[in-house]
Write a protein that holds these residues in place. Sequence first.
Motif, PDB file in Angstrom:
ATOM      1  N   ARG A  59     -63.020  41.548  24.969  1.00 15.29           N
ATOM      2  CA  ARG A  59     -62.546  42.941  24.939  1.00 15.29           C
ATOM      3  C   ARG A  59     -61.207  42.998  25.647  1.00 15.29           C
ATOM      4  NH1 ARG A  59     -64.032  47.859  23.512  1.00 15.29           N
ATOM      5  NH2 ARG A  59     -63.478  49.660  24.787  1.00 15.29           N
ATOM      6  N   ILE A  60     -60.206  43.531  24.943  1.00 14.78           N
ATOM      7  CA  ILE A  60     -58.874  43.694  25.498  1.00 14.78           C
ATOM      8  C   ILE A  60     -58.642  45.184  25.694  1.00 14.78           C
ATOM      9  CG2 ILE A  60     -56.407  43.336  25.114  1.00 14.78           C
ATOM     10  CD1 ILE A  60     -57.215  40.972  23.265  1.00 14.78           C
ATOM     11  N   ASN A  61     -58.315  45.567  26.916  1.00 15.59           N
ATOM     12  CA  ASN A  61     -58.086  46.969  27.259  1.00 15.59           C
ATOM     13  C   ASN A  61     -56.708  47.132  27.882  1.00 15.59           C
ATOM     14  OD1 ASN A  61     -60.811  48.029  26.700  1.00 15.59           O
ATOM     15  ND2 ASN A  61     -61.401  46.715  28.410  1.00 15.59           N
ATOM     16  N   VAL A  62     -56.027  48.190  27.508  1.00 10.48           N
ATOM     17  CA  VAL A  62     -54.836  48.631  28.223  1.00 10.48           C
ATOM     18  C   VAL A  62     -55.054  50.108  28.488  1.00 10.48           C
ATOM     19  CG1 VAL A  62     -52.341  48.936  28.216  1.00 10.48           C
ATOM     20  CG2 VAL A  62     -53.338  46.943  27.079  1.00 10.48           C
ATOM     21  N   ASP A  63     -55.164  50.448  29.752  1.00  6.61           N
ATOM     22  CA  ASP A  63     -55.389  51.831  30.157  1.00  6.61           C
ATOM     23  C   ASP A  63     -54.145  52.360  30.851  1.00  6.61           C
ATOM     24  OD1 ASP A  63     -58.196  52.134  29.357  1.00  6.61           O
ATOM     25  OD2 ASP A  63     -58.553  50.577  30.864  1.00  6.61           O
ATOM     26  N   ALA A  64     -53.824  53.627  30.580  1.00  5.87           N
ATOM     27  CA  ALA A  64     -52.645  54.256  31.176  1.00  5.87           C
ATOM     28  C   ALA A  64     -52.811  54.411  32.678  1.00  5.87           C
ATOM     29  CB  ALA A  64     -52.396  55.616  30.541  1.00  5.87           C
ATOM     30  N   VAL A  65     -51.746  54.147  33.397  1.00  2.60           N
ATOM     31  CA  VAL A  65     -51.696  54.470  34.812  1.00  2.60           C
ATOM     32  C   VAL A  65     -51.361  55.954  34.882  1.00  2.60           C
ATOM     33  CG1 VAL A  65     -50.443  54.016  36.963  1.00  2.60           C
ATOM     34  CG2 VAL A  65     -51.003  52.132  35.431  1.00  2.60           C
ATOM     35  N   LYS A  66     -51.881  56.666  35.859  1.00  4.36           N
ATOM     36  CA  LYS A  66     -51.707  58.115  35.965  1.00  4.36           C
ATOM     37  C   LYS A  66     -50.239  58.515  35.751  1.00  4.36           C
ATOM     38  CE  LYS A  66     -52.672  62.076  38.852  1.00  4.36           C
ATOM     39  NZ  LYS A  66     -53.220  62.568  40.104  1.00  4.36           N
ATOM     40  N   GLY A  67     -50.032  59.479  34.855  1.00  8.18           N
ATOM     41  CA  GLY A  67     -48.700  59.999  34.583  1.00  8.18           C
ATOM     42  C   GLY A  67     -47.948  59.269  33.482  1.00  8.18           C
ATOM     43  N   ALA A  68     -48.504  58.193  32.937  1.00 11.14           N
ATOM     44  CA  ALA A  68     -47.825  57.438  31.887  1.00 11.14           C
ATOM     45  C   ALA A  68     -47.868  58.198  30.567  1.00 11.14           C
ATOM     46  CB  ALA A  68     -48.479  56.073  31.715  1.00 11.14           C
ATOM     47  N   SER A  69     -46.825  58.030  29.770  1.00  9.21           N
ATOM     48  CA  SER A  69     -46.796  58.631  28.443  1.00  9.21           C
ATOM     49  C   SER A  69     -45.959  57.752  27.527  1.00  9.21           C
ATOM     50  CB  SER A  69     -46.206  60.047  28.498  1.00  9.21           C
ATOM     51  OG  SER A  69     -44.858  59.987  28.888  1.00  9.21           O
ATOM     52  N   GLY A  70     -46.182  57.906  26.242  1.00 10.93           N
ATOM     53  CA  GLY A  70     -45.443  57.118  25.266  1.00 10.93           C
ATOM     54  C   GLY A  70     -46.373  56.429  24.297  1.00 10.93           C
ATOM     55  N   VAL A  71     -45.877  55.347  23.711  1.00  5.92           N
ATOM     56  CA  VAL A  71     -46.624  54.600  22.709  1.00  5.92           C
ATOM     57  C   VAL A  71     -46.647  53.134  23.123  1.00  5.92           C
ATOM     58  CG1 VAL A  71     -46.619  53.843  20.298  1.00  5.92           C
ATOM     59  CG2 VAL A  71     -45.958  56.177  20.861  1.00  5.92           C
ATOM     60  N   ILE A  72     -47.810  52.505  22.926  1.00  5.43           N
ATOM     61  CA  ILE A  72     -47.929  51.081  23.218  1.00  5.43           C
ATOM     62  C   ILE A  72     -48.380  50.374  21.938  1.00  5.43           C
ATOM     63  CG2 ILE A  72     -50.290  51.265  24.097  1.00  5.43           C
ATOM     64  CD1 ILE A  72     -49.429  49.075  26.153  1.00  5.43           C
ATOM     65  N   ALA A  73     -47.687  49.294  21.602  1.00  7.74           N
ATOM     66  CA  ALA A  73     -48.023  48.496  20.419  1.00  7.74           C
ATOM     67  C   ALA A  73     -48.444  47.110  20.871  1.00  7.74           C
ATOM     68  CB  ALA A  73     -46.826  48.411  19.484  1.00  7.74           C
ATOM     69  N   TRP A  74     -49.311  46.488  20.083  1.00  6.05           N
ATOM     70  CA  TRP A  74     -49.747  45.134  20.424  1.00  6.05           C
ATOM     71  C   TRP A  74     -49.927  44.327  19.153  1.00  6.05           C
ATOM     72  CZ3 TRP A  74     -53.282  48.763  19.261  1.00  6.05           C
ATOM     73  CH2 TRP A  74     -54.411  48.383  18.557  1.00  6.05           C
ATOM     74  N   GLN A  75     -49.886  43.014  19.327  1.00  7.24           N
ATOM     75  CA  GLN A  75     -50.241  42.094  18.247  1.00  7.24           C
ATOM     76  C   GLN A  75     -50.835  40.840  18.868  1.00  7.24           C
ATOM     77  OE1 GLN A  75     -46.513  41.458  16.195  1.00  7.24           O
ATOM     78  NE2 GLN A  75     -46.150  39.537  17.239  1.00  7.24           N
ATOM     79  N   ILE A  76     -51.824  40.300  18.168  1.00  6.14           N
ATOM     80  CA  ILE A  76     -52.455  39.055  18.587  1.00  6.14           C
ATOM     81  C   ILE A  76     -52.171  38.047  17.484  1.00  6.14           C
ATOM     82  CG2 ILE A  76     -54.602  37.879  19.206  1.00  6.14           C
ATOM     83  CD1 ILE A  76     -55.750  40.704  19.866  1.00  6.14           C
TER      84      ILE A  76
END
Length: 170
Positions: A150-167
Motif C-alpha cells: 500500500r502506497i499512501n501520500v497524505d497531505a500535511v496540514k494546509g497543503a493544496s494542489g495536485v499530486i501525480a505519481w507513476q510506478i
Amino acid sequence: MEVLDNSVMIYLSTRVRFTACAVAASLMLLTACSSADGENEADGASPSSMQSSSPTTTVPSEKKATAQAQAVLAAFRAGSLLEAGAERVTDGIHTEPTLSKGKTYKLNLMCVGSGSGQLSFAPESAGEKTAVPCDQSVVQQRITYDGPVRINVDAVKGASGVIAWQIDVA
C-alpha cells in the motif's frame, strides 16, 4: 541532485520546465478559445452580467496543474509503466499495486501547489517514509518489495494542489 536515505529528489532541468510550460500554455489557449465562443451573445447576456462561481475557476487550475505534473513525470519514465494517476493533495494517494518477486520498481511523484505531502508504505519495509514538497520537484523512490503493498501520500496540514505519481517496472 540531493540523496536522502533511499529517496532521490531531482530538481527539474530547464528542458523539463520548458516542456511543462509549453503544455500549460497550450491548455490555457484551449480554455480561452473554448470559453470565448460567443455563447453569451445568443441568449442576450453580456459577459459582465455573467456570474462566476468558485468551482469553475478552480477546475481549470487543477486541470492545468495535473497536465503539468503528468507531462513532467512522463519525461522521467524508466522501463514499462505499471500504474499512474493524479489526485488533489487533500484527497491523497492511496494505491495498492501487486509487485512481482525479483523485480525492481521506481515510484516517481510530483506535487504542484503549496505545502507538502507525506509518502508512506505498508508494510513499512517496502520503502522509506519521505516528504513530497509541492514545489514542482520530482521525488523518486525505488521499491523492491514482492507482493501487495500500500502506497499512501497524505497531505500535511494546509497543503493544496495536485499530486501525480507513476510506478515503472525498472
